[in-house]
Design a protein around this motif. Structure first.
Motif, short mmCIF file in Angstrom:
data_model
loop_
_atom_site.label_atom_id
_atom_site.label_comp_id
_atom_site.label_asym_id
_atom_site.label_seq_id
_atom_site.Cartn_x
_atom_site.Cartn_y
_atom_site.Cartn_z
N GLY A 178 0.79 -1.23 0.00
CA GLY A 178 0.00 0.00 0.00
C GLY A 178 0.81 1.27 0.00
O GLY A 178 0.27 2.35 -0.13
N THR A 182 -0.06 4.08 3.96
CA THR A 182 -1.09 3.05 4.12
C THR A 182 -0.57 1.79 4.79
O THR A 182 -1.20 1.25 5.72
N ARG A 186 -2.08 0.50 8.37
CA ARG A 186 -2.82 -0.76 8.52
C ARG A 186 -2.22 -1.64 9.61
O ARG A 186 -2.95 -2.29 10.37
N ARG A 288 -7.02 3.27 -5.39
CA ARG A 288 -6.91 4.43 -4.50
C ARG A 288 -7.39 5.72 -5.15
O ARG A 288 -7.98 6.59 -4.50
N ASP A 299 -5.52 5.22 4.24
CA ASP A 299 -5.79 3.85 3.81
C ASP A 299 -5.96 3.79 2.29
O ASP A 299 -5.82 4.80 1.58
#
Length: 405
Positions: A178, A182, A186, A288, A299
């Motif tokens: 990510g 991100t 996470r 995204r 995120d």
């Protein structure tokens, strides 16, 4: 599917994402004690599959993985055996270039970090002056200052592997998971924002990924060859994406039972699952640019999994219990190395066994936030779900499920 429902194939441990090992173990114990179990003794398939895949891989590779490959930034259709998914990635990549050319989801270049560190007396001062690495797409909800501070602190602690003198492979791994912020966010969320725990967990994941060359799984790897050979019998298929970038997949319980009865051993199941996870992450990253306000700016769009439990019976579970245990052990890697991956789990056609045995146990151990992301429908009446419950339009789900029910 009691123990099987312990995990989502798109990366959540223990019934859609939260460590419900206690519930799963209780159910497994009941199955073993109350049923006459006939363990499937079909021969394992992974030895032959691994041999074939390794042979093909050896012909295409000139050298072994050395842990220092240059980061890859592509999203080629060659990664995917499904043409629809390849087109999907291209579409999102093009959208991102046109509308969000200023966006960057990669870690900083070493020269950028070095320039930020020069002349600074403390790591904190250097961190405060480093370049902004991620510009949230329009419409995403803003992150709080506390959330950003936690991510920054975790990044600072990991500077030995992600900084100027760090490991290029680890930096690529963060991008695959990510990018910044991100990936770090996470991992923090998965341990209730405990920075010490997030650091330890992420370091273990970096070690794990180096050991299996996770960054190369979608290329011509032995694992990719095994996945391609088994894709038609794998119980989960990708249906497409929501308008705000979340990949949507469909899990068929009957197909899952048949898969577990085929005799794949744990190594083969792990290889297939890891390729599926890396592919899912690639779709999430591509989505995204379309993310909506229901997704944090830290995120990327999580996965939506539709589980069709129609026809699930206890006798089916006991007929493939050995495969079931192997499957669950593999899925235990989800929470360790692909955390906070699930957006919504939608359960259709749940049998009375699920309502009586599984769901009551699950509800006891799931936190309120995760419970809100598990939607159990009456039969296959997904149309009764509201846009507020789903986080996207109900009509979108209907179009994606056309021909499946």
């Amino acid at each position: 599917m009691s123990v099987l429902l312990k995990c989502s194939l798109l990366g959540e441990q223990a019934v859609f994402g939260c460590g419900v090992s206690t519930a799963a173990n209780e159910i497994a114990k009941e199955l073993e004690q109350d049923s006459e179990i006939r363990i499937d003794q079909q021969p394992a398939l992974s030895t032959r599959l691994l041999s074939q895949a390794s042979s093909r891989h050896a012909k295409s590779e000139k050298g072994a993985f050395n842990g220092s490959r240059s980061p890859l930034g592509r999203m080629d259709s060659e990664w995917f055996s499904c043409e629809d998914e390849a087109d999907l990635l291209k579409k999102f990549a093009k959208s991102s270039e046109v509308e969000h050319s200023e966006e960057s989801t990669t870690l900083p270049e070493e020269s950028e970090i070095a320039s930020g560190l020069s002349g600074e007396k403390t790591a904190e001062e250097a961190l405060s002056k480093r370049p902004t690495l991620f510009a949230a797409p329009r419409g995403m909800s803003s992150a709080s200052s506390v959330e950003q501070e936690r991510v920054d602190e975790l990044w600072r602690r990991l500077s030995d592997i992600l900084g100027p003198d760090g490991n290029a492979y680890d930096k690529e791994s963060v991008e695959k998971l990510g990018g910044y912020p991100t990936c770090l966010w996470r991992f923090l969320v998965s341990v209730n924002n405990n920075i010490d725990a997030a650091e330890a967990k992420l370091r273990k994941t970096m070690e794990f990924r180096r050991g299996i060359d996770a960054n190369g799984l979608l290329e011509n790897s032995p694992s990719r060859q095994i996945f391609d050979n088994a894709e038609q019998v794998w119980p989960e298929v990708n249906l497409g994406t929501t308008s705000d970038g979340s990949p949507v997949s469909y899990f068929d319980i009957q197909k899952a039972v048949k898969f577990l009865q085929l005799g794949y051993d744990e190594d083969a199941i792990r290889s297939i699952w890891l390729v599926w996870m890396e592919r899912s992450n690639a779709i999430q990253r591509a989505g995204r640019s379309a993310a909506s306000g229901s997704i944090s700016s830290l995120d990327m769009p999580g996965t939506v999994v539709v589980y069709n439990l129609e026809g699930m019976r206890l006798s089916q579970l006991t007929s493939c219990l050995s495969g079931l245990h192997q499957f669950c052990r593999v899925l235990g890697l989800a929470e360790q190395h692909y955390p906070t991956n699930l957006r919504k789990a939608i359960i259709l056609n749940s049998p009375s066994m699920f309502s009586r045995m599984v769901w009551p146990l699950v509800q006891k151990v799931l936190d309120a936030e995760t419970l809100s992301n598990v939607l159990v429908c009456d039969g296959d009446n997904y149309a009764a779900l509201t846009s507020e419950e789903l986080g996207f339009g109900t009509e979108e789900l209907g179009k994606l499920l056309e021909g499946r029910l």
